[in-house]
Design a protein around this motif. Structure first.
Motif, PDB file in Angstrom:
ATOM      1  N   ARG A  11      37.272  37.054  31.894  1.00 32.23           N
ATOM      2  CA  ARG A  11      37.915  37.975  32.950  1.00 32.23           C
ATOM      3  C   ARG A  11      38.942  38.546  32.605  1.00 32.23           C
ATOM      4  O   ARG A  11      39.626  38.440  31.429  1.00 32.23           O
ATOM      5  CB  ARG A  11      38.214  36.805  34.073  1.00 32.23           C
ATOM      6  N   GLU A  56      41.937  39.153  37.501  1.00 30.48           N
ATOM      7  CA  GLU A  56      40.771  38.478  38.241  1.00 30.48           C
ATOM      8  C   GLU A  56      41.170  37.053  38.257  1.00 30.48           C
ATOM      9  O   GLU A  56      40.153  36.367  39.238  1.00 30.48           O
ATOM     10  CB  GLU A  56      39.575  38.831  37.459  1.00 30.48           C
ATOM     11  N   TYR A 116      40.535  33.300  38.462  1.00 30.32           N
ATOM     12  CA  TYR A 116      39.346  32.903  38.165  1.00 30.32           C
ATOM     13  C   TYR A 116      38.195  33.296  39.019  1.00 30.32           C
ATOM     14  O   TYR A 116      37.226  32.492  39.331  1.00 30.32           O
ATOM     15  CB  TYR A 116      39.652  31.211  38.128  1.00 30.32           C
ATOM     16  N   ARG A 117      38.193  34.244  39.697  1.00 30.85           N
ATOM     17  CA  ARG A 117      37.480  34.934  40.789  1.00 30.85           C
ATOM     18  C   ARG A 117      36.068  35.121  40.208  1.00 30.85           C
ATOM     19  O   ARG A 117      36.028  35.326  38.856  1.00 30.85           O
ATOM     20  CB  ARG A 117      37.878  36.152  41.438  1.00 30.85           C
ATOM     21  N   PRO A 118      34.990  35.042  41.020  1.00 27.48           N
ATOM     22  CA  PRO A 118      33.670  35.253  40.429  1.00 27.48           C
ATOM     23  C   PRO A 118      33.423  36.758  39.962  1.00 27.48           C
ATOM     24  O   PRO A 118      33.983  37.498  40.700  1.00 27.48           O
ATOM     25  CB  PRO A 118      32.690  34.866  41.571  1.00 27.48           C
TER      26      PRO A 118
END
Ligand SMILES: Cc1cc2nc3c(=O)[nH]c(=O)nc-3n(C[C@H](O)[C@H](O)[C@H](O)COP(=O)(O)O)c2cc1C
Length: 337
Positions: free
Chosen positions: A183, A187, A189-191
């Motif tokens: 990432r 971002e 830890y966003r998908p």
């Protein structure tokens, strides 16, 4: 002896060794204290990667560094000690002391996305200044001689388009290892949908580095997909260890062509009891971490998590876990429909 490349040890120039290329990812607030002892005792890890130690006002005294490193060294396993900061000289001096205390490798954190950390210019914010990464790794190399150094990066601060410049800076310094989370810092830890493509790009840009992949490694199959699509030299699963503490063992088994051995209900409750008991040995400890591990192991909808959530302190949490004996643990631990 399996010939799988991830099962081969890494022997550094100073003779210190990492036993395999399947290592636990560092997690501040998790990979410490009771988690260290519960995981180490069961042989679920064979090396440790410390969470970051912030080097800000000055180089910490040797005794302080020893105190910080001791719980990891105490496990008897090789330790990658991670440092974070903005002053290259202080970081380099600290790295040399950590080696003299027994660290197998010292890692430079250029990945942390915490708003406080990046607000102070550290962690992932360092990716915005690739030259600094080269300078700092060079300074660490100079101070550490033939001891191993590494760097943990993300693929960019704002965008993966920054990766070529970051990779060039890393490559110029020739660290012994590179850890890359797919990432960007923004971002968190966003998908994301293209993590493995980004890591494959990192692989192309860092052809002569020992590259470990990081990001969304929750099962041995996830690790296998990362190996196949990104050709990484190893993996460092992090959050997955909270859901399945035996994840690294599963990945090792996969490399040996053996099926994973899921933890039994009795083993899960035993793990949690161990965490609670070890937490109680720290003055002022509360049961917050027990709840966090229970959420990972059983899910927040489980009866056991809900029972623990009603506990007001660690003593009550221990009592709750002790009531969940071997016979009742499976029922208590089952997720509710
Ligand atoms: C609670 C938590 C704490 C973390 N602390 C650190 C840290 O101290 N140093 C670091 O380099 N990465 C840290 N990370 C990042 C992880 O090592 C890893 O790169 C990231 O979580 C992606 O891997 P995963 O999807 O397998 O969790 C942390 C992650 C979490 C969830």
């Amino acid at each position: 002896m399996s010939s799988h490349p991830w099962l081969q040890p890494i022997v550094f120039a100073d003779g210190r060794t990492l036993p395999t290329r399947i290592l636990p990812g560092p997690m501040e607030g998790v990979t410490e204290g009771s988690f260290l002892s519960a995981m180490s005792r069961r042989g679920f890890v064979n090396a440790w990667f410390t969470p970051f130690l912030r080097i800000s006002t000055g180089v910490p005294r040797r005794s302080r560094l020893q105190h910080w490193l001791q719980p990891f060294l105490h496990t008897g396993m090789p330790v990658i000690a991670q440092i974070m900061g903005i002053d290259s000289a202080k970081l380099a001096t600290t790295a040399a002391i950590l080696h003299s205390l027994g660290a197998t490798c010292v890692d430079l954190n250029c990945a942390c996305p915490s708003p406080t950390v990046i607000g102070n210019g550290g962690g992932g914010k360092r990716l915005c200044e690739p030259d600094w990464i080269t300078r700092t790794l060079d300074a660490m190399r100079e101070a550490c001689g033939n001891h191993a150094i590494s760097v943990k990066i993300r693929v960019g601060f704002d965008s993966p388009a920054e990766l070529p410049a970051i990779a060039e800076a890393v490559r110029a310094a020739r660290p012994d290892l590179v850890f890359c989370h797919f990432r960007t810092v923004r971002e968190l830890y966003r998908p994301i949908s293209d993590g493995l493509q980004r890591l494959a790009k990192a692989r192309d840009l860092l052809p002569d580095c020992i590259l470990f992949g990081s990001g969304d490694l929750f099962t041995a199959d996830d690790a296998e997909a990362m190996r196949q699509q990104c050709a990484v030299d190893g993996v460092i699963p992090a959050r997955g260890l909270l859901q399945n503490p035996a994840l690294l063992r599963d990945i090792h088994d996969h490399c040996h062509n053996r099926p994973p051995t899921p933890l039994s209900d009795a083993e899960r409750i035993d793990f949690l009891r161990d965490i609670a008991a070890a937490s109680g040995q720290r003055p002022g400890a509360n049961h917050g971490f027990v709840l966090r591990v229970a959420a990972g192991l059983y899910g927040r909808d489980s009866a056991l998590f809900r029972a623990l959530a009603t506990c007001r302190n660690l003593r009550m949490a221990n009592e709750c876990l002790n009531r969940a004996d071997a016979a009742t643990a499976p029922r208590i631990g089952k997720d509710q429909p």
